[in-house]
Design a protein around this motif. Structure first.
Motif, PDB file in Angstrom:
ATOM      1  N   GLU A 143       0.833  -1.205   0.000  1.00  0.00           N
ATOM      2  CA  GLU A 143       0.000   0.000   0.000  1.00  0.00           C
ATOM      3  C   GLU A 143       0.869   1.257   0.000  1.00  0.00           C
ATOM      4  N   LYS A 144       1.945   1.200   0.748  1.00  0.00           N
ATOM      5  CA  LYS A 144       2.821   2.367   0.862  1.00  0.00           C
ATOM      6  C   LYS A 144       3.441   2.744  -0.483  1.00  0.00           C
ATOM      7  N   VAL A 145       3.925   1.750  -1.223  1.00  0.00           N
ATOM      8  CA  VAL A 145       4.581   2.074  -2.485  1.00  0.00           C
ATOM      9  C   VAL A 145       3.576   2.533  -3.540  1.00  0.00           C
ATOM     10  N   ASP A 146       2.324   2.043  -3.479  1.00  0.00           N
ATOM     11  CA  ASP A 146       1.289   2.539  -4.383  1.00  0.00           C
ATOM     12  C   ASP A 146       1.175   4.053  -4.292  1.00  0.00           C
ATOM     13  N   LEU A 147       1.240   4.575  -3.059  1.00  0.00           N
ATOM     14  CA  LEU A 147       1.042   5.999  -2.833  1.00  0.00           C
ATOM     15  C   LEU A 147       2.329   6.796  -3.052  1.00  0.00           C
ATOM     16  N   GLU A 148       3.452   6.199  -2.692  1.00  0.00           N
ATOM     17  CA  GLU A 148       4.738   6.892  -2.893  1.00  0.00           C
ATOM     18  C   GLU A 148       5.086   7.023  -4.371  1.00  0.00           C
ATOM     19  N   TYR A 185       1.138  -1.856 -18.752  1.00  0.00           N
ATOM     20  CA  TYR A 185       2.102  -2.314 -17.733  1.00  0.00           C
ATOM     21  C   TYR A 185       1.389  -3.293 -16.796  1.00  0.00           C
ATOM     22  N   PRO A 186       1.213  -4.542 -17.219  1.00  0.00           N
ATOM     23  CA  PRO A 186       0.393  -5.498 -16.467  1.00  0.00           C
ATOM     24  C   PRO A 186       1.126  -6.122 -15.284  1.00  0.00           C
ATOM     25  N   ARG A 187       1.495  -5.281 -14.346  1.00  0.00           N
ATOM     26  CA  ARG A 187       2.161  -5.791 -13.134  1.00  0.00           C
ATOM     27  C   ARG A 187       1.867  -4.876 -11.962  1.00  0.00           C
ATOM     28  N   GLU A 188       2.031  -5.433 -10.747  1.00  0.00           N
ATOM     29  CA  GLU A 188       1.961  -4.612  -9.549  1.00  0.00           C
ATOM     30  C   GLU A 188       3.299  -3.908  -9.355  1.00  0.00           C
ATOM     31  N   LEU A 189       3.340  -2.964  -8.432  1.00  0.00           N
ATOM     32  CA  LEU A 189       4.560  -2.170  -8.267  1.00  0.00           C
ATOM     33  C   LEU A 189       5.641  -2.898  -7.488  1.00  0.00           C
ATOM     34  N   LEU A 190       5.272  -3.522  -6.372  1.00  0.00           N
ATOM     35  CA  LEU A 190       6.282  -4.047  -5.455  1.00  0.00           C
ATOM     36  C   LEU A 190       6.809  -5.397  -5.939  1.00  0.00           C
ATOM     37  N   ILE A 191       7.777  -5.316  -6.855  1.00  0.00           N
ATOM     38  CA  ILE A 191       8.485  -6.491  -7.348  1.00  0.00           C
ATOM     39  C   ILE A 191       9.962  -6.258  -7.073  1.00  0.00           C
ATOM     40  N   SER A 192      10.662  -7.264  -6.607  1.00  0.00           N
ATOM     41  CA  SER A 192      12.041  -7.071  -6.172  1.00  0.00           C
ATOM     42  C   SER A 192      12.917  -6.535  -7.301  1.00  0.00           C
ATOM     43  N   GLU A 193      13.896  -5.731  -6.913  1.00  0.00           N
ATOM     44  CA  GLU A 193      14.841  -5.167  -7.882  1.00  0.00           C
ATOM     45  C   GLU A 193      15.592  -6.270  -8.616  1.00  0.00           C
ATOM     46  N   LYS A 206       6.750   0.464 -15.845  1.00  0.00           N
ATOM     47  CA  LYS A 206       5.887   1.051 -14.822  1.00  0.00           C
ATOM     48  C   LYS A 206       4.966  -0.045 -14.299  1.00  0.00           C
ATOM     49  N   TYR A 207       3.993   0.340 -13.487  1.00  0.00           N
ATOM     50  CA  TYR A 207       3.006  -0.641 -13.043  1.00  0.00           C
ATOM     51  C   TYR A 207       1.612  -0.180 -13.478  1.00  0.00           C
ATOM     52  N   GLY A 208       0.661  -1.123 -13.536  1.00  0.00           N
ATOM     53  CA  GLY A 208      -0.607  -0.820 -14.165  1.00  0.00           C
ATOM     54  C   GLY A 208      -1.832  -0.876 -13.289  1.00  0.00           C
ATOM     55  N   PHE A 209      -1.687  -1.256 -12.001  1.00  0.00           N
ATOM     56  CA  PHE A 209      -2.852  -1.317 -11.122  1.00  0.00           C
ATOM     57  C   PHE A 209      -2.389  -1.217  -9.683  1.00  0.00           C
ATOM     58  N   PHE A 210      -3.233  -0.596  -8.856  1.00  0.00           N
ATOM     59  CA  PHE A 210      -2.963  -0.504  -7.426  1.00  0.00           C
ATOM     60  C   PHE A 210      -3.305  -1.827  -6.742  1.00  0.00           C
ATOM     61  N   GLN A 211      -2.883  -1.966  -5.488  1.00  0.00           N
ATOM     62  CA  GLN A 211      -3.229  -3.159  -4.719  1.00  0.00           C
ATOM     63  C   GLN A 211      -4.742  -3.317  -4.598  1.00  0.00           C
ATOM     64  N   ALA A 212      -5.442  -2.190  -4.551  1.00  0.00           N
ATOM     65  CA  ALA A 212      -6.897  -2.241  -4.405  1.00  0.00           C
ATOM     66  C   ALA A 212      -7.574  -2.907  -5.592  1.00  0.00           C
ATOM     67  N   GLU A 213      -6.930  -2.864  -6.762  1.00  0.00           N
ATOM     68  CA  GLU A 213      -7.509  -3.443  -7.973  1.00  0.00           C
ATOM     69  C   GLU A 213      -6.739  -4.654  -8.480  1.00  0.00           C
ATOM     70  N   LYS A 214      -5.828  -5.189  -7.675  1.00  0.00           N
ATOM     71  CA  LYS A 214      -5.006  -6.314  -8.135  1.00  0.00           C
ATOM     72  C   LYS A 214      -5.860  -7.518  -8.500  1.00  0.00           C
ATOM     73  N   ASN A 215      -6.835  -7.831  -7.689  1.00  0.00           N
ATOM     74  CA  ASN A 215      -7.678  -8.999  -7.981  1.00  0.00           C
ATOM     75  C   ASN A 215      -8.523  -8.782  -9.232  1.00  0.00           C
ATOM     76  N   LEU A 216      -8.936  -7.531  -9.463  1.00  0.00           N
ATOM     77  CA  LEU A 216      -9.712  -7.243 -10.670  1.00  0.00           C
ATOM     78  C   LEU A 216      -8.863  -7.474 -11.916  1.00  0.00           C
ATOM     79  N   PHE A 217      -7.589  -7.033 -11.862  1.00  0.00           N
ATOM     80  CA  PHE A 217      -6.753  -7.271 -13.045  1.00  0.00           C
ATOM     81  C   PHE A 217      -6.453  -8.755 -13.218  1.00  0.00           C
TER      82      PHE A 217
END
Length: 438
Positions: A143-148, A185-193, A206-217
């Motif tokens: 959630e934190k990285v979605d907003l940052e 960008y069909p991925r979430e943000l928090l993926i390891s470097e 980039k990333y294409g959906f927030f955690q709130a919509e991960k299940n929808l994607f």
């Protein structure tokens, strides 16, 4: 391998079964119409493309840009659709189905952008990064990285699938092919470097959906049969038609930003004509257009057509790799015009994007959005006297109760701020600052 029959399913997000074909409008044409009549799409008329709050009526807004990208996308999709339909004997579908899917996805491609373009995105990111540590401690890492790292593309997916028509599962309930094609960008943000550093594909930028919509994607991806890149994280290959959305956007902003730069007086006629004609290759320009403005418009049209034809050919040449998920490059970089397009991008960045007038508006936009974000997040999180007054301004759908999580409260404010137009944000900022009163 992905399969075209599944990639083109008429299944809508939030509906129990695929839609039956209609005589009047196809499922994908209905997607397009739903987008045109939506409020977030209409608000693009007053959102920055390059020139914010421009006084020149000719200059494109984000709305006009989206319509132009959609036209280019429809041409690209239809051209490749004719060939793919024949290659795979897709009797259930028409070439125009391909074009309509790409056109709808193109129409929506900037629908999540906040006011003042990238300056607005940066302001929201910076606003959260400087936020109170006590609030950040209440958020889990995802959630934190979605907003940052607030991302307009993810906000766009959220608008399409949750914010519009909120009472329904799936929001606007667009078809899954249109939603998958929209998601570049069909991925979430928090993926390891470590994982990202080992992958050089364009769709991981980039990333294409927030955690709130991960299940929808995930539902969209499973429905159309996207290839999952990792079992550990939410990350898929692109829908093949998403490459055409990216190409339509790239073609449009490269060529059109150059034209707008000329119309604003930032780029000389001689330079604009030379660069456009390197793609248009029009030997009889003066016979087709007499004035300087007509010549630039003519060259712009021919240049876009030449790029469309070559991009479609490249897509078809790489079809098997696209279906296997192994192709992950932007299509225009493979055209014979790539060097000229790089020159155009360099010229517009130097002469247009870095022009003091443009930068000045961007800085002002940064201040406007940053201030509004901070004020309204404060109001949603803390019960202060000022916060109580601000909540009276805040539309009810963005005011959340005390039982709502901090993530939900802040995300609602990003919904509110990113949905504003440039003019509305500016006026509200002035009122809250006491610069102007109603």
């Amino acid at each position: 391998m992905m399969q075209w029959n599944k990639l083109l399913t008429r299944q809508r997000l939030g509906k129990p079964r695929p839609e039956k074909p209609e005589d009047a409008r196809t499922s994908f044409q209905r997607d397009y119409d739903r987008l045109v009549f939506s409020s977030p799409f209409r608000r693009l008329k007053d959102k920055t493309q390059v020139f914010s709050l421009a006084k020149n009526d000719y200059i494109r807004t984000r709305l006009i840009h989206s319509l132009e990208v959609s036209c280019v996308g429809r041409s690209l999709g239809t051209i490749v659709g004719y060939e793919i339909k024949e290659r795979h004997r897709l009797d259930e579908f028409t070439a125009s189905d391909f074009g309509d899917i790409v056109a709808a996805a193109c129409l929506a491609h900037d629908i999540g952008n906040p006011p003042f373009g990238h300056a607005g995105e940066d302001a929201i990111r910076s606003g959260f990064k400087s936020w109170h540590e006590t609030v950040k401690e209440q958020l889990i890492d995802h959630e934190k990285v979605d907003l940052e790292f607030f991302e307009g593309n993810a906000q766009g997916f959220r608008i399409l699938t949750r914010l519009e028509m909120q009472a329904r599962t799936g929001g606007m309930q667009l078809t899954c092919p249109t939603l998958a094609t929209f998601t570049k960008y069909p991925r979430e943000l928090l993926i390891s470097e470590e994982i990202l550093n080992n992958y050089k594909g364009k769709s991981a930028k980039k990333y294409g959906f927030f955690q709130a919509e991960k299940n929808l994607f995930a539902t969209v991806a499973d429905t159309v049969g996207l290839i999952r890149r990792s079992p550990e994280v939410a990350w898929w290959s692109r829908h093949p038609l998403a490459f055409l959305v990216e190409a339509a956007d790239d073609i449009s902003y490269h060529i059109v930003d150059l034209e707008d730069g000329y119309r604003m007086g930032y780029i000389s006629f001689k330079k604009a004509k030379k660069l456009l004609n390197e793609i248009a290759k029009s030997p009889n320009l003066e016979k087709n257009a007499h004035t300087k403005e007509e010549q630039i418009k003519f060259l712009r049209a021919v240049a876009i057509n030449n790029l469309v034809q070559e991009v479609a050919t490249i897509f078809l040449d790489h079809e098997q790799e696209l279906l296997a998920g192994t192709f992950d490059s932007d299509l225009i970089s493979l055209t014979s015009y790539a060097e000229t397009l790089n020159c155009i991008q360099s010229k517009t960045r130097k002469k247009v994007f870095n022009h003091p007038e443009v930068v000045g508006i961007q800085v002002a936009g940064y201040e406007v959005i940053g201030h509004l974000f901070a004020e309204f997040v404060n109001a949603n999180l803390y019960s202060t006297e000022k916060g109580k007054l601000l909540k009276l301004i805040l539309p009810k759908e963005y005011c959340l109760g005390d039982n709502e999580s901090s993530y939900g409260k802040i995300l609602k404010i990003t919904d509110y701020i990113s949905g504003m137009t440039d003019s509305y944000a500016t006026t509200l900022f002035q009122e809250l600052k006491g610069i102007s009163l109603r």
